[in-house]
Design an enzyme around this catalytic site. Structure first.
Site, PDB file in Angstrom:
ATOM      1  N   PRO A 110      13.537  47.883 -34.478  1.00 18.84           N
ATOM      2  CA  PRO A 110      14.208  46.877 -35.301  1.00 18.84           C
ATOM      3  C   PRO A 110      13.453  45.557 -35.274  1.00 18.84           C
ATOM      4  CG  PRO A 110      15.365  47.149 -33.217  1.00 18.84           C
ATOM      5  CD  PRO A 110      14.310  48.206 -33.253  1.00 18.84           C
ATOM      6  N   GLY A 161      13.361  41.523 -35.177  1.00 25.56           N
ATOM      7  CA  GLY A 161      14.187  40.411 -34.724  1.00 25.56           C
ATOM      8  C   GLY A 161      15.125  40.738 -33.587  1.00 25.56           C
ATOM      9  N   GLY A 196      14.102  41.165 -30.380  1.00 24.75           N
ATOM     10  CA  GLY A 196      13.475  40.839 -29.110  1.00 24.75           C
ATOM     11  C   GLY A 196      12.494  41.881 -28.615  1.00 24.75           C
ATOM     12  N   GLY A 247       9.388  42.327 -29.878  1.00 24.92           N
ATOM     13  CA  GLY A 247       8.002  41.992 -30.177  1.00 24.92           C
ATOM     14  C   GLY A 247       7.476  42.629 -31.449  1.00 24.92           C
ATOM     15  N   SER A 248       8.344  42.779 -32.455  1.00 24.47           N
ATOM     16  CA  SER A 248       7.923  43.427 -33.698  1.00 24.47           C
ATOM     17  C   SER A 248       6.797  42.658 -34.387  1.00 24.47           C
ATOM     18  CB  SER A 248       9.110  43.601 -34.641  1.00 24.47           C
ATOM     19  OG  SER A 248       9.744  42.361 -34.902  1.00 24.47           O
ATOM     20  N   ALA A 269       3.534  43.408 -32.611  1.00 21.67           N
ATOM     21  CA  ALA A 269       3.087  44.778 -32.887  1.00 21.67           C
ATOM     22  C   ALA A 269       2.470  44.878 -34.286  1.00 21.67           C
ATOM     23  CB  ALA A 269       4.259  45.745 -32.754  1.00 21.67           C
ATOM     24  N   ASP A 305       3.439  38.787 -25.641  1.00 25.00           N
ATOM     25  CA  ASP A 305       3.784  39.844 -26.597  1.00 25.00           C
ATOM     26  C   ASP A 305       2.550  40.542 -27.142  1.00 25.00           C
ATOM     27  OD1 ASP A 305       6.307  38.867 -26.160  1.00 25.00           O
ATOM     28  OD2 ASP A 305       6.863  38.752 -28.273  1.00 25.00           O
TER      29      ASP A 305
END
Length: 321
Positions: A101, A103, A105, A107-108, A111, A152
C-alpha cells in the site's frame, strides 16, 4: 528495448522519531515490492500507467506532468525525479505495479525511486553500483520531499536488515526474523511532516522529560541490533523491547486509538511485541508473532488491513526476460 527492475518496501523495527534527533534506527526489507518497467516510446511524450494504483499520466521530462488521471502526483514525482538523474529525457512507456500500500509507512516512495533508477541505468547499459544507487535515490527523495532520511532508500537498495547509526552511516546485518512479522495499517494515513513537527515541539516544551525519552529509544535500538545479530535470538526479549519502545512512542504523542487497538489486539492474540512503525498519527503497526502468525493476522484483518511482512534478504533486482 524494455528494462524492468524491482525494489522492496521497508518497515522500521526501532528508532522512529528518535532518529530525527541523532539517535540510531533499525529497519528491514519487506517481501513486498515495487516493479517499474521502462520501454522506449515512439510517441512525443512519456506515459506512466499503473493498474494497481489505478492511474495514468503523461509528461515531458523538461516540463513535468502534462495529464494526470486519478491524482497520484506524489508517486509520479518520484518517478520523474529518478528519471531526471538516470535517463536521457527521450519518451518512455512506463508501467508501475505495487505489492504494498502507498502511504502506509512501508517506504513505497523509496521502493519506486530505487526501482525506477535501476531500470533506467539498465536501459542505458550503465553499471549499477549499489551504494551509488542508494545515494542517488536519496537525492531524489530530498528533491521531492525537501527532507528525508537515507534509511528507506538504503533498505530498498540493499535488502535485509539495515542500521542507521548516530553519524547517519548505513550498515547491513544478518537477522533471523523469517515468518514472524505482520504489518497492520489503518485506512487513515498520518502526515509524516506533521508528526515529526509535533514531536519536535513537545521536546522544546519539555526538554528535561523528552530528551531522556529520545535517548532511551536510541538505547533500545542499539540493544535490538546486538540481539538480532545473535544466532540464537531471544524472541521474548525482542518482543519486550518493542513493547517498551511503543510506550515511549506513546509519550511522544504519535499514537492514535486505531493504532492502539491494533497494537493491543496483536498482543492479546499472541504477538510477543507490537508497536507503531513509521511516523504514527495513522499508518502502520508492526507485530512480532513467531508461532502465532495466522492468529494475529486473522484478528487484525477483522477490523483493519494487515499483511504478512516477511523478511526479505534481497534488495533491488533487475528482471531479465
Amino acid at each position: 528495448m524494455e528494462s524492468k527492475a524491482s525494489a522492496p518496501g521497508k518497515a522500521i523495527l526501532f528508532g522512529e522519531h528518535a532518529v530525527v534527533f541523532g539517535q540510531p534506527a533499525l529497519a528491514f526489507a519487506v517481501d513486498k515490492r515495487a516493479y517499474v518497467s521502462l520501454k522506449k516510446s515512439s510517441g512525443k511524450k512519456s506515459t506512466i500507467k499503473s493498474t494497481d494504483l489505478n492511474f495514468e499520466a503523461s509528461f515531458d521530462l523538461s516540463r513535468g506532468i502534462d495529464i494526470l488521471k486519478n491524482q497520484k502526483k506524489g508517486i509520479v514525482n518520484y518517478i520523474l525525479g529518478a528519471l531526471s538523474l538516470g535517463h536521457d529525457g527521450s519518451p518512455l512507456e512506463i508501467e508501475l505495479s505495487m505489492e504494498m500500500p502507498v502511504g502506509a509507512g512501508m517506504g513505497s516512495s523509496a521502493a519506486v525511486t530505487v526501482a525506477t533508477l535501476a531500470a533506467a541505468y539498465n536501459l542505458h547499459h550503465k553499471n549499477i553500483d549499489i551504494s551509488n544507487l542508494a545515494k542517488k535515490a536519496h537525492e531524489v527523495e530530498l528533491m521531492v520531499q525537501g527532507a528525508a532520511s537515507p534509511l528507506d532508500t538504503a533498505v530498498s537498495t540493499n535488502g535485509g536488515l539495515v542500521y542507521l547509526d548516530e553519524n547517519s552511516e548505513i550498515s547491513s546485518h544478518q537477522a533471523y526474523l523469517d515468518n514472524s512479522l505482520i504489518l497492520g495499517y489503518t485506512s487513515y494515513r498520518g502526515n509524516t511532516g506533521e508528526m515529526v513537527d509535533s514531536v519536535r515541539k513537545r521536546r522544546e516544551r519539555f526538554p528535561q522529560i523528552m530528551d531522556p525519552v529520545i535517548e532511551s529509544v536510541g538505547n533500545i535500538t542499539r540493544q535490538a541490533l546486538k540481539l538480532l545479530s545473535q544466532d540464537n535470538l531471544d524472541k521474548e526479549y525482542l518482543g519486550e523491547l518493542m513493547n517498551i519502545n511503543q510506550g515511549l512512542l506513546d509519550s511522544m504523542g504519535v499514537n492514535t486509538p486505531e493504532l492502539s487497538r491494533m497494537i493491543f489486539n496483536a498482543r492479546k492474540y499472541g504477538a510477543l511485541g507490537s508497536k507503531i512503525t513509521g511516523a504514527g498519527g495513522g499508518g502502520s503497526i508492526i507485530a512480532f508473532c513467531p508461532g502465532k502468525l495466522e492468529e494475529v493476522l486473522h484478528i487484525l484483518q477483522k477490523t483493519d488491513s494487515a499483511i504478512n511482512a516477511d523478511f526479505s534478504k534481497e534488495g533491488v533486482l533487475i528482471h531479465h526476460k
